[in-house]
Design a protein around this motif. Structure first.
Motif, PDB file in Angstrom:
ATOM      1  N   GLY A   1     -12.798  37.038 -12.444  1.00  0.00           N
ATOM      2  CA  GLY A   1     -12.996  36.566 -11.060  1.00  0.00           C
ATOM      3  C   GLY A   1     -14.198  37.445  -9.994  1.00  0.00           C
ATOM      4  O   GLY A   1     -15.084  36.886  -9.457  1.00  0.00           O
ATOM      5  N   TRP A   2     -13.867  38.802 -10.151  1.00  0.00           N
ATOM      6  CA  TRP A   2     -14.917  39.578  -9.556  1.00  0.00           C
ATOM      7  C   TRP A   2     -16.099  39.745 -10.054  1.00  0.00           C
ATOM      8  O   TRP A   2     -16.975  40.244  -9.632  1.00  0.00           O
ATOM      9  CB  TRP A   2     -14.333  40.889  -9.334  1.00  0.00           C
ATOM     10  CG  TRP A   2     -13.140  40.797  -8.276  1.00  0.00           C
ATOM     11  CD1 TRP A   2     -12.927  40.189  -7.086  1.00  0.00           C
ATOM     12  CD2 TRP A   2     -11.999  41.668  -8.271  1.00  0.00           C
ATOM     13  NE1 TRP A   2     -11.921  40.603  -6.414  1.00  0.00           N
ATOM     14  CE2 TRP A   2     -11.324  41.445  -7.218  1.00  0.00           C
ATOM     15  CE3 TRP A   2     -11.390  42.541  -9.346  1.00  0.00           C
ATOM     16  CZ2 TRP A   2      -9.875  41.850  -6.633  1.00  0.00           C
ATOM     17  CZ3 TRP A   2     -10.218  43.271  -8.860  1.00  0.00           C
ATOM     18  CH2 TRP A   2      -9.423  42.973  -7.691  1.00  0.00           C
TER      19      TRP A   2
ATOM     20  N   VAL B   1      -8.333  33.624  -7.327  1.00  0.00           N
ATOM     21  CA  VAL B   1      -7.641  34.624  -8.406  1.00  0.00           C
ATOM     22  C   VAL B   1      -7.080  36.003  -7.586  1.00  0.00           C
ATOM     23  O   VAL B   1      -6.220  36.383  -7.896  1.00  0.00           O
ATOM     24  CB  VAL B   1      -8.877  35.032  -9.257  1.00  0.00           C
ATOM     25  CG1 VAL B   1      -8.558  36.173 -10.265  1.00  0.00           C
ATOM     26  CG2 VAL B   1      -9.583  33.897  -9.722  1.00  0.00           C
ATOM     27  N   ALA B   2      -8.085  36.297  -6.528  1.00  0.00           N
ATOM     28  CA  ALA B   2      -7.649  37.524  -5.856  1.00  0.00           C
ATOM     29  C   ALA B   2      -7.731  37.360  -4.324  1.00  0.00           C
ATOM     30  O   ALA B   2      -8.830  36.378  -3.878  1.00  0.00           O
ATOM     31  CB  ALA B   2      -8.308  38.971  -6.093  1.00  0.00           C
ATOM     32  N   PRO B   3      -7.042  37.922  -3.483  1.00  0.00           N
ATOM     33  CA  PRO B   3      -7.276  37.813  -1.957  1.00  0.00           C
ATOM     34  C   PRO B   3      -8.739  38.037  -1.285  1.00  0.00           C
ATOM     35  O   PRO B   3      -8.838  37.987  -0.153  1.00  0.00           O
ATOM     36  CB  PRO B   3      -6.055  38.205  -1.448  1.00  0.00           C
ATOM     37  CG  PRO B   3      -5.404  39.259  -2.350  1.00  0.00           C
ATOM     38  CD  PRO B   3      -5.914  38.951  -3.433  1.00  0.00           C
ATOM     39  N   ILE B   4      -9.112  39.001  -2.305  1.00  0.00           N
ATOM     40  CA  ILE B   4     -10.325  39.912  -1.950  1.00  0.00           C
ATOM     41  C   ILE B   4     -11.536  39.854  -2.738  1.00  0.00           C
ATOM     42  O   ILE B   4     -11.201  39.484  -4.063  1.00  0.00           O
ATOM     43  CB  ILE B   4      -9.981  41.315  -1.544  1.00  0.00           C
ATOM     44  CG1 ILE B   4      -9.448  42.096  -2.673  1.00  0.00           C
ATOM     45  CG2 ILE B   4      -9.107  41.531  -0.100  1.00  0.00           C
ATOM     46  CD1 ILE B   4      -9.311  43.463  -2.538  1.00  0.00           C
ATOM     47  N   THR B   5     -12.782  40.034  -2.404  1.00  0.00           N
ATOM     48  CA  THR B   5     -13.667  40.450  -3.235  1.00  0.00           C
ATOM     49  C   THR B   5     -13.572  41.658  -3.726  1.00  0.00           C
ATOM     50  O   THR B   5     -12.709  42.464  -3.538  1.00  0.00           O
ATOM     51  CB  THR B   5     -15.028  40.121  -2.629  1.00  0.00           C
ATOM     52  OG1 THR B   5     -15.191  40.984  -1.552  1.00  0.00           O
ATOM     53  CG2 THR B   5     -15.260  38.529  -2.141  1.00  0.00           C
TER      54      THR B   5
ATOM     55  N   GLN C   1       4.743  32.573 -18.366  1.00  0.00           N
ATOM     56  CA  GLN C   1       3.948  32.394 -19.437  1.00  0.00           C
ATOM     57  C   GLN C   1       3.185  31.151 -19.604  1.00  0.00           C
ATOM     58  O   GLN C   1       2.773  30.666 -20.481  1.00  0.00           O
ATOM     59  CB  GLN C   1       5.240  32.220 -20.667  1.00  0.00           C
ATOM     60  CG  GLN C   1       6.220  33.580 -20.658  1.00  0.00           C
ATOM     61  CD  GLN C   1       7.107  33.528 -21.924  1.00  0.00           C
ATOM     62  OE1 GLN C   1       7.126  32.588 -22.732  1.00  0.00           O
ATOM     63  NE2 GLN C   1       7.761  34.471 -22.174  1.00  0.00           N
ATOM     64  N   HIS C   2       2.908  30.715 -18.219  1.00  0.00           N
ATOM     65  CA  HIS C   2       1.755  29.533 -18.483  1.00  0.00           C
ATOM     66  C   HIS C   2       0.386  29.970 -18.540  1.00  0.00           C
ATOM     67  O   HIS C   2      -0.006  30.983 -18.131  1.00  0.00           O
ATOM     68  CB  HIS C   2       1.932  28.755 -16.853  1.00  0.00           C
ATOM     69  CG  HIS C   2       3.326  28.144 -16.728  1.00  0.00           C
ATOM     70  ND1 HIS C   2       4.297  28.870 -16.284  1.00  0.00           N
ATOM     71  CD2 HIS C   2       3.372  26.847 -17.228  1.00  0.00           C
ATOM     72  CE1 HIS C   2       5.375  27.609 -16.195  1.00  0.00           C
ATOM     73  NE2 HIS C   2       4.707  26.483 -16.865  1.00  0.00           N
ATOM     74  N   PRO C   3      -0.634  29.154 -19.121  1.00  0.00           N
ATOM     75  CA  PRO C   3      -2.019  29.889 -19.198  1.00  0.00           C
ATOM     76  C   PRO C   3      -2.511  29.353 -17.645  1.00  0.00           C
ATOM     77  O   PRO C   3      -2.029  28.608 -17.031  1.00  0.00           O
ATOM     78  CB  PRO C   3      -2.489  28.660 -19.876  1.00  0.00           C
ATOM     79  CG  PRO C   3      -1.489  27.336 -20.112  1.00  0.00           C
ATOM     80  CD  PRO C   3      -0.262  27.816 -19.573  1.00  0.00           C
ATOM     81  N   ALA C   4      -3.500  30.406 -17.499  1.00  0.00           N
ATOM     82  CA  ALA C   4      -4.296  30.236 -16.160  1.00  0.00           C
ATOM     83  C   ALA C   4      -5.619  30.813 -16.445  1.00  0.00           C
ATOM     84  O   ALA C   4      -5.771  31.847 -17.173  1.00  0.00           O
ATOM     85  CB  ALA C   4      -3.557  31.189 -15.267  1.00  0.00           C
ATOM     86  N   THR C   5      -6.727  30.021 -15.894  1.00  0.00           N
ATOM     87  CA  THR C   5      -7.988  30.686 -16.265  1.00  0.00           C
ATOM     88  C   THR C   5      -8.685  30.773 -14.966  1.00  0.00           C
ATOM     89  O   THR C   5      -8.302  30.170 -13.912  1.00  0.00           O
ATOM     90  CB  THR C   5      -8.605  29.564 -17.300  1.00  0.00           C
ATOM     91  OG1 THR C   5      -9.921  30.061 -17.644  1.00  0.00           O
ATOM     92  CG2 THR C   5      -8.860  28.053 -16.389  1.00  0.00           C
ATOM     93  N   THR C   6      -9.837  31.443 -14.965  1.00  0.00           N
ATOM     94  CA  THR C   6     -10.714  31.501 -13.748  1.00  0.00           C
ATOM     95  C   THR C   6     -11.824  31.024 -13.930  1.00  0.00           C
ATOM     96  O   THR C   6     -12.364  30.680 -15.040  1.00  0.00           O
ATOM     97  CB  THR C   6     -11.019  33.080 -13.543  1.00  0.00           C
ATOM     98  OG1 THR C   6     -12.060  33.613 -14.612  1.00  0.00           O
ATOM     99  CG2 THR C   6      -9.673  34.023 -13.299  1.00  0.00           C
TER     100      THR C   6
ATOM    101  N   SER D   1     -22.329  38.875   0.928  1.00  0.00           N
ATOM    102  CA  SER D   1     -22.890  40.082   0.318  1.00  0.00           C
ATOM    103  C   SER D   1     -23.491  39.597  -1.088  1.00  0.00           C
ATOM    104  O   SER D   1     -23.889  40.697  -1.825  1.00  0.00           O
ATOM    105  CB  SER D   1     -22.015  41.383   0.475  1.00  0.00           C
ATOM    106  OG  SER D   1     -20.778  41.038  -0.375  1.00  0.00           O
ATOM    107  N   GLY D   2     -23.072  38.482  -1.232  1.00  0.00           N
ATOM    108  CA  GLY D   2     -23.573  38.161  -3.029  1.00  0.00           C
ATOM    109  C   GLY D   2     -22.543  38.546  -4.069  1.00  0.00           C
ATOM    110  O   GLY D   2     -22.642  38.290  -5.186  1.00  0.00           O
ATOM    111  N   LEU D   3     -21.304  38.876  -3.727  1.00  0.00           N
ATOM    112  CA  LEU D   3     -20.297  39.033  -4.846  1.00  0.00           C
ATOM    113  C   LEU D   3     -19.453  37.776  -5.080  1.00  0.00           C
ATOM    114  O   LEU D   3     -19.402  36.816  -4.443  1.00  0.00           O
ATOM    115  CB  LEU D   3     -19.309  40.201  -4.384  1.00  0.00           C
ATOM    116  CG  LEU D   3     -19.867  41.404  -3.798  1.00  0.00           C
ATOM    117  CD1 LEU D   3     -18.514  42.117  -3.108  1.00  0.00           C
ATOM    118  CD2 LEU D   3     -19.912  42.063  -5.110  1.00  0.00           C
ATOM    119  N   PRO D   4     -19.374  37.598  -6.444  1.00  0.00           N
ATOM    120  CA  PRO D   4     -18.596  36.414  -7.053  1.00  0.00           C
ATOM    121  C   PRO D   4     -17.153  36.234  -6.408  1.00  0.00           C
ATOM    122  O   PRO D   4     -16.655  37.212  -6.047  1.00  0.00           O
ATOM    123  CB  PRO D   4     -18.597  36.549  -8.614  1.00  0.00           C
ATOM    124  CG  PRO D   4     -19.679  37.608  -8.857  1.00  0.00           C
ATOM    125  CD  PRO D   4     -19.551  38.666  -7.484  1.00  0.00           C
TER     126      PRO D   4
END
Length: 456
Positions: free
Chosen positions: A183-184, A371-375, A405-410, A418-421
């Motif tokens: 994610g980052w 995916v995350a709460p922050i960049t 055990q579930h699948p998870a994708t980003t 600032s241009g961060l994904p």
């Protein structure tokens, strides 16, 4: 375009029609590595000579019609996935450097498919950090902004993928260690259904999966690595799902508040909401949902992992214990305060977390969240909180699916100012891994704001 930037599916098509050779591709990849590695520090134990030899062998297989499913495709493997002849330090100077005697199941399947494993990739201390901080490896940095972390614990895999060190990179995930760095770094990163890819040394929540620039490449890598292996009693036979999804009528649970941990950055909320809007426009039914997990669940998981890590570290000789990263030593130092009841309750909370996820899937087909709460945070920090007493405040969106055990994708959902994904996460019912990747591909191809990959 540089050959190092071609996807695996593009490379295989060019190998097939003879317009490009694996020998040419590995040279472009190694040139890219020479250019960027001094800044990114993504690799461990690179083997240029072995890679060139493997590429020559692949070229011959393409000529005589005996090529495999990934023949000639450059691949890296995270350092804690054993490859024969290479030590597995687990990101720490405390590990004795004993060469592995055989390939782990995932690495063996990649080699059997003809992939050119040209290097291992870095990871942080014992894989217990969502950063690249390590007492063994140099500090891995994010290609989008080298002052920021690439994430962890699949730090090097994510940095290598974003920088174009070839198309397929393989990581591990026990609480978000594929999905957070993916994610980052703007990538597709899949934590598969537990057991779909044999890990060889299984334990609660641990999974192996690909980090790639595109969902089709992740699907290709998943299919090559999947299947039962007798070295992993949790591994399962090949699944029969397919890389396709019908968005119309899809029931999507939109989770924008994890209910615990760090507050969600408004830019993250906006990006994930925009992904939800894309699905809704295509006919999906999107419903906001309340938090899935609780403070007790996350704290219980912390207690269990803390005692597990403390036990492992206590088993080391004293001179090696002293080499463990100070932040990890501080985290486990409180393990002796825990009672047997505390640890049992912690383990039970992991089960409660899994049950909570399962209840959502009785109503919905997909859970869409950040995916995350922050960049991405500063590269030098071991934790985004910079506090060993609060190590898991950023994994509340990812860790539930390790426990269930579930699948998870980003998939990339947008960009910060600032241009961060900014990554979105798609979790789906068991054994629908390829469907999750197809949905990620849909969002990726319908994203309004696309940007070129970083070149530093």
């Amino acid at each position: 375009m540089n050959l190092a930037d071609l996807t695996a599916t593009e490379l295989l098509a060019k190998y097939r029609d003879g317009s490009v050779s694996p020998v040419e591709v590995i040279e472009d990849v190694l040139t890219r590595v020479d250019q960027l590695e001094p800044q990114l520090c993504a690799l461990y134990a690179p083997d240029p000579a072995g890679a060139r030899a493997a590429a020559h062998e692949s070229e011959l297989r393409w000529r005589d019609g005996t090529s495999g499913a990934l023949d000639g495709v450059p691949v890296t493997v995270k350092e804690n996935i054993a490859t024969r002849g290479t030590p597995v330090p687990q990101g720490t100077a405390a590990t004795a450097l004993t060469p592995a005697t055989e390939d782990a199941p995932a690495a063996a399947r990649l080699r059997a498919a003809g992939a050119v494993i040209f290097s291992k990739t870095t990871m942080p201390e014992y894989g217990m950090l969502s950063s690249g901080v390590s007492t063994f490896h140099r500090l891995t940095r994010n290609p989008w902004d080298v002052t920021k972390t690439a994430g962890g614990s699949s730090a090097g895999a994510a940095a290598a993928a974003a920088a174009g060190y070839g198309p397929i990179h393989v990581g591990t995930d026990i609480g978000g260690s594929i999905r957070l760095p993916a994610g980052w770094c703007g990538l597709v990163g899949l934590k598969p259904t537990h057991g779909r890819i044999a890990v060889g040394n299984p334990y609660a929540g641990r999974a192996i999966g690909p980090l790639t620039r595109t969902a089709p490449d992740a699907a290709l890598a998943l299919q090559v690595m999947s299947g039962y292996d007798p070295r992993d009693h949790t591994s399962i036979p090949l699944a029969s799902d397919v890389f396709e999804v019908d968005v119309e009528g899809l029931r999507v649970a939109l989770l924008l508040d994890a209910g615990v941990g760090l507050p969600v950055d408004p830019e993250v909320t906006a990006a994930v909401s925009s992904a939800a809007a894309v699905l809704e426009k295509a006919g999906a039914i999107v419903d906001p949902i309340t938090p899935i997990i609780t403070r007790d669940m996350l704290d219980g998981l912390d207690r269990f992992w803390r005692i597990r890590s403390a036990t492992d570290i206590a088993a080391l000789p004293e001179e090696r214990r002293a080499k463990v990263l100070p932040q990890i030593r501080e985290w486990v130092s409180t393990a002796s305060d825990l009672t047997a009841s505390d640890v049992f309750d912690g383990y039970s909370q992991m089960g409660a977390m899994a049950a909570a996820v399962g209840r959502v899937f009785t109503t919905y087909d997909v859970i869409l969240s950040p995916v995350a709460p922050i960049t991405a945070f500063p590269a030098e920090l071991a934790y985004p909180t910079d506090d060993p007493g609060k190590p898991f405040e950023h994994i509340a969106f990812t860790v539930p699916y390790n426990m269930s055990q579930h699948p998870a994708t980003t998939v990339n959902a947008g960009w910060s100012t600032s241009g961060l994904p900014i990554g979105a996460q798609l979790a789906v019912p068991h054994h629908q891994d390829l469907r999750a990747l197809a949905l990620a591909d849909y969002l990726d191809t319908h994203r309004a704001d696309t940007r070129p990959w970083p070149t530093l």
